[in-house]
Design a protein around this motif. Sequence first.
Motif, short mmCIF file in Angstrom:
data_model
loop_
_atom_site.label_atom_id
_atom_site.label_comp_id
_atom_site.label_asym_id
_atom_site.label_seq_id
_atom_site.Cartn_x
_atom_site.Cartn_y
_atom_site.Cartn_z
N MET A 113 1.46 10.29 5.60
CA MET A 113 0.55 9.19 6.47
C MET A 113 0.54 7.78 6.23
O MET A 113 -0.08 7.57 5.29
CB MET A 113 -1.10 9.78 6.61
CG MET A 113 -1.08 10.97 7.03
SD MET A 113 -2.96 11.38 7.24
CE MET A 113 -2.81 13.24 7.84
N PRO A 114 1.17 7.00 7.08
CA PRO A 114 1.24 5.60 6.82
C PRO A 114 -0.41 4.98 7.25
O PRO A 114 -0.93 5.83 7.98
CB PRO A 114 1.94 5.12 7.76
CG PRO A 114 2.33 5.97 8.80
CD PRO A 114 2.00 7.29 8.37
N LEU A 115 -0.72 4.37 6.33
CA LEU A 115 -2.25 3.69 6.68
C LEU A 115 -2.16 2.97 8.02
O LEU A 115 -1.23 2.10 8.26
CB LEU A 115 -2.69 2.81 5.60
CG LEU A 115 -4.00 2.40 5.51
CD1 LEU A 115 -4.66 3.82 4.83
CD2 LEU A 115 -4.70 1.33 4.69
N PRO A 116 -2.90 3.54 8.86
CA PRO A 116 -2.82 2.70 10.39
C PRO A 116 -3.51 1.68 10.53
O PRO A 116 -4.17 1.23 9.58
CB PRO A 116 -3.63 3.86 11.01
CG PRO A 116 -4.35 4.55 10.21
CD PRO A 116 -3.90 4.50 8.91
N LEU A 117 -2.80 0.62 11.38
CA LEU A 117 -3.57 -0.38 11.77
C LEU A 117 -4.36 -0.01 13.12
O LEU A 117 -4.21 1.00 13.69
CB LEU A 117 -2.55 -1.32 12.06
CG LEU A 117 -1.49 -2.01 11.22
CD1 LEU A 117 -0.48 -3.14 11.79
CD2 LEU A 117 -2.28 -2.70 10.31
N SER A 118 -5.38 -0.89 13.17
CA SER A 118 -6.09 -0.68 14.55
C SER A 118 -5.13 -1.08 15.68
O SER A 118 -3.99 -1.74 15.51
CB SER A 118 -7.24 -1.52 14.57
OG SER A 118 -6.96 -2.85 14.76
N ALA A 119 -5.51 -0.53 16.81
CA ALA A 119 -4.58 -0.56 18.07
C ALA A 119 -4.64 -2.04 18.36
O ALA A 119 -3.40 -2.53 18.50
CB ALA A 119 -5.00 0.12 19.19
N GLN A 120 -5.42 -2.86 18.06
CA GLN A 120 -5.61 -4.19 18.39
C GLN A 120 -4.67 -4.95 17.40
O GLN A 120 -3.89 -5.95 17.84
CB GLN A 120 -7.20 -4.69 18.32
CG GLN A 120 -7.31 -6.11 18.73
CD GLN A 120 -8.65 -6.63 18.41
OE1 GLN A 120 -9.50 -5.92 18.11
NE2 GLN A 120 -8.67 -7.89 18.37
#
Length: 244
Positions: A113-120
């Motif tokens: 799992m790549p550490l996600p960014l927020s959609a914004q």
Amino acid sequence: MTLCHVCHAWQAHVVCEDCIQTFAQPVERCRRCALPTALCAAEQSQGHTHPLCTLPGLAIDQCIAAVDYAYPWSQCIARLKFGDDVGLAATLAHMMRHSPWAEPALEQADRVMPLPLSAQRLQERGFNQTLELSRHLGAKRIDTHSLVRLETETHQVGANREERWTQAQHGFYIAPEALPDLRGQRVVLVDDVMTTGATLQAAAATLRRAGVAHITALVLARTLPPHRAIADNHGHVPHRACTS
Ligand SMILES: [Zn+2]
Ligand SMILES: [Zn+2]
């Protein structure tokens, strides 16, 4: 042929073998916080505690870093981050994969799992560098949908250590449709740079609450405590990377 990003000579890879040999020699690292063990030992000899290593109930089982966050990798990460050179991702991911303990962790992982960014944030930047790294680490096991980052991601600049940890704790959730499948799984969480570790811990804690059995954090670069040179010489400088 291409120009090596580091030595600027014509080479077969974007960072040549010689430069990797010179700047990415593996060092023995603490399995909990990924700092070079020499820095942890200096800390312990002073009777300080090492928060990431001694906190009970940490969500991350092991933490692996390929290199220190320093020249020339800090510049390479900046280039990758701003999408200047996506080709760097393959080389940097190759270094991550060949760090001690990384290969078995990746082999045993059910999901990468790549550490996600927020959609914004993703929209602002148009690019998630941890996803680019993960593509070269996880192949078909890559999971970009289960772990979601909240929009209310507060900028950490100016926040003190407690505030940062508190902010990070509320930064993630699990996509409801993913919940049934996560129980008992082994996950490798991928990030480019680990500084305090607060964000990775928060992501890992969220996964843990969903029943994930084992979590490895695999990062490209680990930020060293400030004044490392002085610490190396005298061994008694407070270990601020672990307390900030
Ligand atoms: Zn080179
Ligand atoms: Zn440690």
